[in-house]
Enzyme design. Sequence first.
Site: not given
Length: 484
Positions: A76, A151, A175
């Site tokens: 990420k 997210s 998330s």
Amino acid sequence: MHNKTIAELSAGLKAGEFSSVELTQSYLDRINSLDEQLNSFITVTPELALEQAKQADEQRAAGNAGILNGIPLAQKDIFCTKGVKTSCGSKMLDPFISPYNATTINKFNDSGSVMLGKTNMDEFAMGSSNETSWYGAVQNPWRKNAVPGGSSGGSAAAVAARLAPAATGTDTGGSIRQPASFCGITGLKPTYGRVSRYGMIAFASSLDQAGPMTRTAEDAALMLNVMAGFDPRDSTSVEETVPDYTANLNDSMAGLKIGLPKEYFSEGLDDAVAKVIESAVKEYEKMGAVIKEISLPTSNLAVPTYYIIAPSECSSNLSRMDGVRFGHRCEDPKDLNDLYIRSRGEGFGTEVKRRILVGTYALSEGFYDAYYVKAQKTRRLITNDFNQAFADVDVIMGPAAPSTAFNIGELTDDPITMYLSDIYTIAVNLAGLPGMSIPAGFVNDMPVGLQLIGKHFAESKLLNVAHQFQQATDWHTKAPAAFK
Ligand code: GLN
């Protein structure tokens, strides 16, 4: 090759069926030809990946290859990666090349794994749909124009579409679990303090936690074996021994006490999603688990409490993005104030600005007691609810999200409904507990995630419970038609 799990790929590398360079190249080729449809990567790092793969092959030839040696992974874009852009999904950090690695990245490097690139995400991890990214929305591989969740939407989409065998995510209020649910993969948010936050760009420091996003619970265990552990550079990481998370995967479910919070199965939950969750719970009954209805009476306080605490912490954390030290700087500032105002005004997107405003207000003199202190008190009540429930049950189960993935644009003008998509995940962060989402079925061809919540540091138990479900069902093996 791309339908194999980490465990299977690792066995293939060990048996010499393919090299890490070949494996890495095949994933890079898939990203190259397919990610145009998804936008799941912000940065792809082919040279670095092939260099790391070559080193991994050499290490293996020299006889020192661990289980993740040579396995390609996606990270990420919230983790600082030395020499590689670390944007956190924001224009503010678009020019930022990190001078150092996050602890998680160092650990993955030490494991001999390979970084394919950095995945798309909501700006500074604020969002539930990946639509707040400065780099544009991510498509859900299961249905064009549906969000992947957020997210960690880029990580979830990349893993579901087989553009990476696994990825990292971070979870402040859902998330990892919510996008795992929307994309039909396995996501684990560990106990707060289990994984180092050093070099992971902070959103809400008392809630943020990194974890694995994989196709199976076994792979999540292999990833957590690398990620977990005390880090002297993170004062909130916990000095608790790290077990081998694969050791208990095969424990029996007989006698396991599962709590179903009645508040998680009430108004707001889509009927068809509820049916999927109920039939998943029946699977556990078949395996000998005992089901018990429980109550978490403060469930309705979780979202409002979170939306005071998270913005407060973010308003403080993001103050370092000032146009002076790093990141975006406006052109020709008149004076220092103008530099701050325009750099931040230009660098941050709407959702981030909304959170900074809310947080600054909640922390301001005169409102601090009414909002921030009150929220800290309700946070304690929420934690107490869980502690009480765990006196009677081993694991709590419910939906990970109230619906399947919604459409891109559907909720952008309705922040409250957007915020409610984390209604079942947020309390887990407030209480610092570990939680997982595992594929449990489909509604109209869109995946549904079953959430498992455990006691503090009970990751082994959660992984065991998830693995047993994956031995009995095949939801986790399903691939979106366009990415098979
Ligand atoms: N959707 C929640 C938010 O926007 C949670 C995000 C997260 O876990 N990073 O704050």
